[in-house]
Design a protein around this motif. Structure first.
Motif, mmCIF file in Angstrom:
data_model
loop_
_atom_site.group_PDB
_atom_site.id
_atom_site.type_symbol
_atom_site.label_atom_id
_atom_site.label_comp_id
_atom_site.label_asym_id
_atom_site.label_seq_id
_atom_site.Cartn_x
_atom_site.Cartn_y
_atom_site.Cartn_z
ATOM 1 N N THR A 24 0.836 -1.194 0.000
ATOM 2 C CA THR A 24 0.000 0.000 0.000
ATOM 3 C C THR A 24 0.870 1.243 0.000
ATOM 4 N N GLY A 25 0.261 2.345 -0.300
ATOM 5 C CA GLY A 25 1.007 3.587 -0.361
ATOM 6 C C GLY A 25 1.523 3.818 -1.769
ATOM 7 N N TYR A 26 2.140 4.973 -1.976
ATOM 8 C CA TYR A 26 2.654 5.284 -3.304
ATOM 9 C C TYR A 26 3.848 4.382 -3.605
ATOM 10 N N TRP A 27 3.764 3.729 -4.703
ATOM 11 C CA TRP A 27 4.865 2.834 -5.055
ATOM 12 C C TRP A 27 4.901 2.619 -6.553
ATOM 13 N N SER A 28 6.065 2.766 -7.117
ATOM 14 C CA SER A 28 6.215 2.458 -8.531
ATOM 15 C C SER A 28 6.429 0.969 -8.649
ATOM 16 N N THR A 29 5.483 0.292 -9.249
ATOM 17 C CA THR A 29 5.542 -1.163 -9.297
ATOM 18 C C THR A 29 6.649 -1.690 -10.201
ATOM 19 N N ASP A 30 7.365 -0.813 -10.875
ATOM 20 C CA ASP A 30 8.480 -1.262 -11.706
ATOM 21 C C ASP A 30 9.776 -1.386 -10.912
ATOM 22 N N LEU A 84 7.034 -28.750 -1.785
ATOM 23 C CA LEU A 84 7.796 -28.193 -0.672
ATOM 24 C C LEU A 84 8.642 -29.247 0.016
ATOM 25 N N LYS A 85 9.782 -28.795 0.520
ATOM 26 C CA LYS A 85 10.734 -29.670 1.194
ATOM 27 C C LYS A 85 10.969 -29.148 2.607
ATOM 28 N N PRO A 86 11.434 -29.996 3.507
ATOM 29 C CA PRO A 86 11.728 -29.524 4.866
ATOM 30 C C PRO A 86 12.701 -28.349 4.876
ATOM 31 N N GLU A 87 13.623 -28.311 3.928
ATOM 32 C CA GLU A 87 14.586 -27.207 3.889
ATOM 33 C C GLU A 87 13.959 -25.892 3.436
ATOM 34 N N ASP A 88 12.704 -25.919 3.037
ATOM 35 C CA ASP A 88 12.003 -24.670 2.717
ATOM 36 C C ASP A 88 11.437 -24.012 3.975
ATOM 37 N N THR A 89 11.514 -24.714 5.092
ATOM 38 C CA THR A 89 11.013 -24.151 6.341
ATOM 39 C C THR A 89 11.765 -22.878 6.698
ATOM 40 N N ALA A 90 11.008 -21.810 6.871
ATOM 41 C CA ALA A 90 11.625 -20.501 7.150
ATOM 42 C C ALA A 90 10.531 -19.466 7.356
ATOM 43 N N ALA A 91 10.943 -18.300 7.815
ATOM 44 C CA ALA A 91 10.063 -17.138 7.786
ATOM 45 C C ALA A 91 10.218 -16.492 6.416
ATOM 46 N N TYR A 92 9.117 -16.193 5.768
ATOM 47 C CA TYR A 92 9.136 -15.628 4.431
ATOM 48 C C TYR A 92 8.724 -14.161 4.487
ATOM 49 N N PHE A 93 9.502 -13.349 3.778
ATOM 50 C CA PHE A 93 9.289 -11.906 3.781
ATOM 51 C C PHE A 93 9.192 -11.385 2.353
ATOM 52 N N CYS A 94 8.310 -10.436 2.137
ATOM 53 C CA CYS A 94 8.377 -9.694 0.890
ATOM 54 C C CYS A 94 9.067 -8.363 1.181
ATOM 55 N N ALA A 95 9.718 -7.839 0.186
ATOM 56 C CA ALA A 95 10.482 -6.610 0.369
ATOM 57 C C ALA A 95 10.512 -5.810 -0.915
ATOM 58 N N ALA A 96 10.781 -4.526 -0.779
ATOM 59 C CA ALA A 96 10.821 -3.634 -1.929
ATOM 60 C C ALA A 96 12.011 -2.694 -1.820
ATOM 61 N N SER A 97 12.529 -2.349 -2.972
ATOM 62 C CA SER A 97 13.706 -1.489 -3.047
ATOM 63 C C SER A 97 13.399 -0.281 -3.916
ATOM 64 N N LEU A 98 14.204 0.741 -3.807
ATOM 65 C CA LEU A 98 14.070 1.892 -4.682
ATOM 66 C C LEU A 98 14.832 1.690 -5.994
ATOM 67 N N ARG A 99 15.560 0.605 -6.094
ATOM 68 C CA ARG A 99 16.300 0.315 -7.313
ATOM 69 C C ARG A 99 15.356 -0.065 -8.448
ATOM 70 N N TRP A 100 15.756 0.230 -9.664
ATOM 71 C CA TRP A 100 14.994 -0.168 -10.836
ATOM 72 C C TRP A 100 15.453 -1.529 -11.332
ATOM 73 N N TYR A 101 16.726 -1.832 -11.123
ATOM 74 C CA TYR A 101 17.271 -3.115 -11.550
ATOM 75 C C TYR A 101 17.945 -3.784 -10.366
ATOM 76 N N CYS A 102 17.783 -5.093 -10.280
ATOM 77 C CA CYS A 102 18.418 -5.826 -9.192
ATOM 78 C C CYS A 102 18.592 -7.282 -9.611
ATOM 79 N N SER A 103 19.348 -7.992 -8.825
ATOM 80 C CA SER A 103 19.553 -9.414 -9.065
ATOM 81 C C SER A 103 19.389 -10.134 -7.727
ATOM 82 N N LEU A 104 19.540 -11.440 -7.785
ATOM 83 C CA LEU A 104 19.448 -12.217 -6.552
ATOM 84 C C LEU A 104 20.584 -11.859 -5.586
ATOM 85 N N TRP A 105 21.625 -11.241 -6.121
ATOM 86 C CA TRP A 105 22.794 -10.926 -5.301
ATOM 87 C C TRP A 105 22.825 -9.455 -4.867
ATOM 88 N N THR A 106 21.786 -8.742 -5.200
ATOM 89 C CA THR A 106 21.697 -7.365 -4.718
ATOM 90 C C THR A 106 21.649 -7.375 -3.194
#
Length: 124
Positions: A24-30, A84-106
């Motif tokens: 929610t709130g102002y956010w550029s979905t790109d 799903l596997k037992p090793e998928d057990t974890a707390a899951y979070f969604c997150a957002a950045s101000l970057r336009w481009y990113c990778s898994l290693w950002t």
């Protein structure tokens, strides 16, 4: 900007779960967004991200089992998890950045908006 996760829960190995993130709130979905997870005693890791490229990028550990979809109109970011596997057990979070481009290693530090997290537990 606020991110609120829902879904998750407990399932046996091989099962499926869905977690959702409403923003929610102002956010550029790109801009960069993604799903992360953190297992007990481990660092938080990116498992799938999406940027202006609009193509989800998956970590090898979830490739082929997890599917992320973003609905710009509904302002939601969903993660469908299958086989799903037992090793998928974890707390899951969604997150957002101000970057336009990113990778898994950002750097996680680049993600400035985080949801509260939702637990996923997979039992063997």
């Amino acid at each position: 900007v606020q991110l609120v996760e829902s879904g998750g829960g407990s399932v046996q190995t091989g099962g499926s779960l869905r977690v959702s993130c409403a923003f929610t709130g102002y956010w550029s979905t790109d801009r960069c967004m993604g799903w992360f997870r953190q297992a007990p005693g481990k660092e938080r890791e990116a498992i799938v991200i999406i940027d202006q490229d609009a193509r989800p990028k998956y970590a090898d550990s979830v490739q082929g089992r997890f599917t992320m979809t973003k609905d710009n109109a509904k302002k939601s970011l969903d993660l469908q998890m299958r086989r799903l596997k037992p090793e998928d057990t974890a707390a899951y979070f969604c997150a957002a950045s101000l970057r336009w481009y990113c990778s898994l290693w950002t750097s996680i530090d680049e993600y400035i908006y985080w949801g509260q997290g939702t637990q996923v537990t997979v039992s063997s």
